[in-house]
Scaffold this active site. Structure first.
Site, PDB file in Angstrom:
ATOM      1  N   LYS A  69       0.857  -1.189   0.000  1.00 16.86           N
ATOM      2  CA  LYS A  69       0.000   0.000   0.000  1.00 16.86           C
ATOM      3  C   LYS A  69       0.891   1.236   0.000  1.00 16.86           C
ATOM      4  CE  LYS A  69      -4.079   1.950   0.554  1.00 16.86           C
ATOM      5  NZ  LYS A  69      -3.643   2.989  -0.394  1.00 16.86           N
ATOM      6  N   LYS A  93       5.187   2.052   8.799  1.00  9.40           N
ATOM      7  CA  LYS A  93       3.962   2.738   9.208  1.00  9.40           C
ATOM      8  C   LYS A  93       2.795   1.759   9.354  1.00  9.40           C
ATOM      9  CE  LYS A  93       3.762   6.495   6.994  1.00  9.40           C
ATOM     10  NZ  LYS A  93       3.538   7.509   5.941  1.00  9.40           N
ATOM     11  N   LYS A 105       5.283   2.471  -2.783  1.00  9.78           N
ATOM     12  CA  LYS A 105       5.220   3.881  -3.170  1.00  9.78           C
ATOM     13  C   LYS A 105       5.440   3.975  -4.670  1.00  9.78           C
ATOM     14  CE  LYS A 105       4.438   7.755  -0.954  1.00  9.78           C
ATOM     15  NZ  LYS A 105       3.505   7.886   0.189  1.00  9.78           N
ATOM     16  N   THR A 189      -4.860  12.490   6.952  1.00  4.11           N
ATOM     17  CA  THR A 189      -3.454  12.654   7.342  1.00  4.11           C
ATOM     18  C   THR A 189      -3.316  13.781   8.360  1.00  4.11           C
ATOM     19  OG1 THR A 189      -2.750  11.874   5.167  1.00  4.11           O
ATOM     20  CG2 THR A 189      -1.110  13.026   6.505  1.00  4.11           C
ATOM     21  N   ASN A 220      -2.598  19.870   1.710  1.00  2.00           N
ATOM     22  CA  ASN A 220      -3.816  19.357   2.329  1.00  2.00           C
ATOM     23  C   ASN A 220      -3.605  18.936   3.779  1.00  2.00           C
ATOM     24  OD1 ASN A 220      -6.659  18.241   2.077  1.00  2.00           O
ATOM     25  ND2 ASN A 220      -5.536  16.379   2.576  1.00  2.00           N
ATOM     26  N   SER A 357      -7.218   5.086   4.392  1.00  2.86           N
ATOM     27  CA  SER A 357      -7.148   4.355   3.127  1.00  2.86           C
ATOM     28  C   SER A 357      -7.486   2.878   3.358  1.00  2.86           C
ATOM     29  CB  SER A 357      -5.752   4.481   2.510  1.00  2.86           C
ATOM     30  OG  SER A 357      -5.640   5.653   1.729  1.00  2.86           O
TER      31      SER A 357
END
Length: 432
Positions: A69, A93, A105, A189, A220, A357
């Protein structure tokens, strides 16, 4: 600015922390080598008829705990080292938060501000065509990152579904809500970072109105953490974007700054009432000047490597909260810790994004949309649990918060690796 040795820097931390985390050497070794890295040339027909080629990347770093992910970023400095480092951090994470994903990523080396909306769509679809055999709901699930957003994720999902002739909303997260996205994903986030700061404030006995905060980067995530902190009474005295920043001892109204940036694309110190905005007294500062401000909390929320050997001695904040991925280089971090500066690490602070997510992926698989308050409640529980675990390990084992976070994550990965058997198991005399 991106550090060309960012992956080596990330591996340095893994090796250093892994040595005393109490995990098998095979666990550490499993985190030193990315599972796969795909690089592809992406042909895009531009609006003027010309054909341009862009370079796209996808790194599936580690899938011991589940399908990989991780986000997709559009930025001129995207390169193999960066996506590998980001994939490693995402692995840590997910393990830290107890999410059943591995790390990945991706990105495209491009200046997205120079592309028209239609060129961005063509680029996004070209990326998915190149990666179509590399991603999937049970293989690798992309999401938005720097300079990508819900609309771009919607284009990517649509392209994947067209290629495979099926409906697959779970292939990508961070989509528009009307295309299967989750409520609360856009703020996740920033909200996760806010929840971590709130937990830290409780542990430290902070009074919000006495805490001065500087935020480097105003995307954001920075917007949401800033507005939530301000609502709690924290004083946001400085904010910057890629062009520079503003400072005011009295602080800013975050909604007004955000409204002005969205309308003018400029960072200007204003106070707005509805659609009428007026300039307020402030000083214009550079990003470097913002990083060196005498504040209680510094939030680097842009790109990696912004605090490094060249400016580490200029940092005067008492606490650094890493909303960006890897904003502090490892050598600089050692110097900051020697001076007693507390660092709340990125792998915990910005994990709200991947957590929601994950919630989106679960909702897509179940075909059921959760209410916003349920998403926020579940996120708060996940973040508070992870923070408490990191804090407990840090205090009981006398570790820094980063070392504690990595230790918790590596031990969880270690449990999965050891379930398959390690050298210690296969070399023992009994139980074969």
């Amino acid at each position: 600015m991106s550090n060309p040795n960012v992956f080596d820097d990330a591996l340095t931390r893994i090796k250093a922390i892994g040595m005393d985390a109490g995990v098998s050497s095979e666990v550490v070794a499993s985190l030193l080598y990315p599972r796969a890295l795909l690089q592809a040339s992406l042909p895009v027909r531009m609006d003027n008829g010309a054909l341009r080629y862009f370079t796209g990347y996808r790194c599936q770093y580690n899938n011991v705990l589940g399908p990989t992910k991780g986000g997709i970023r559009y930025h001129p400095q995207v390169n193999p080292e960066e996506v590998q480092a980001l994939g490693l951090w995402m692995t840590i994470k997910c393990a830290l938060l107890g999410i059943p994903f591995g790390g990945a990523k991706g990105g495209v080396s491009v200046q997205p501000k120079e592309l028209s909306p239609m060129e961005l769509e063509r680029l996004s679809r070209a990326y998915v065509r190149a990666m179509a055999d590399f991603i999937g709901p049970d293989i690798d699930i992309p999401a938005p990152d720097v300079y990508t957003n819900a609309r771009i994720m919607g284009w990517m999902m649509d392209e994947f579904e067209a290629i495979n002739r099926l409906r697959a909303p779970a292939v990508i997260t961070g989509k528009p809500v009307h295309l299967g996205g989750s409520l609360g994903r856009d703020e996740a986030t920033g909200r996760g970072a806010y929840l971590c700061i709130r937990e830290l404030a409780e542990k430290q006995g902070w009074q919000a109105e006495n805490i001065r905060v500087a935020v480097q980067g105003f995307g954001n995530a920075a917007y949401h953490v800033s507005r939530l902190l301000q609502a709690d009474g924290f004083n946001i005295v400085a904010i910057s974007d890629s062009q520079g920043g503003v400072y005011s001892k009295q602080g800013f109204d975050i909604e007004s700054l955000w409204q002005e940036k969205q309308s003018s694309r400029k960072m200007r110190a204003v106070y707005c009432e509805q659609s009428v905005c007026q300039l307020i007294e402030h000083s214009e500062i550079s990003n470097e000047e913002l990083l060196a401000l005498d504040v209680d909390v510094l939030i680097p929320a842009a790109l990696e490597g912004v605090i490094n050997n060249e400016n580490a001695d200029n940092i005067r904040a008492r606490t650094i909260v890493e909303v960006a991925n890897g904003p502090i280089q490892s050598q600089a971090e050692a110097r900051l810790e020697e001076r007693g500066i507390q660092i709340l690490p990125d792998v915990l602070v910005n994990a709200g994004g991947v957590t929601v997510s994950y919630f989106e992926w679960v909702q897509n698989r179940a075909g059921y949309l959760w209410p916003l308050e349920e998403v926020r409640s579940k996120l708060e529980n996940q973040m508070k649990t992870a923070f408490a675990r990191v804090w407990q390990v840090a205090k009981s084992e006398k570790r820094s918060l980063r070392s504690a976070a990595y230790t918790v994550a590596m031990r969880r990965i270690g449990e999965a690796v050891m379930s398959h058997g390690t050298r210690e198991y296969f070399n023992k005399d009994e139980g074969q």
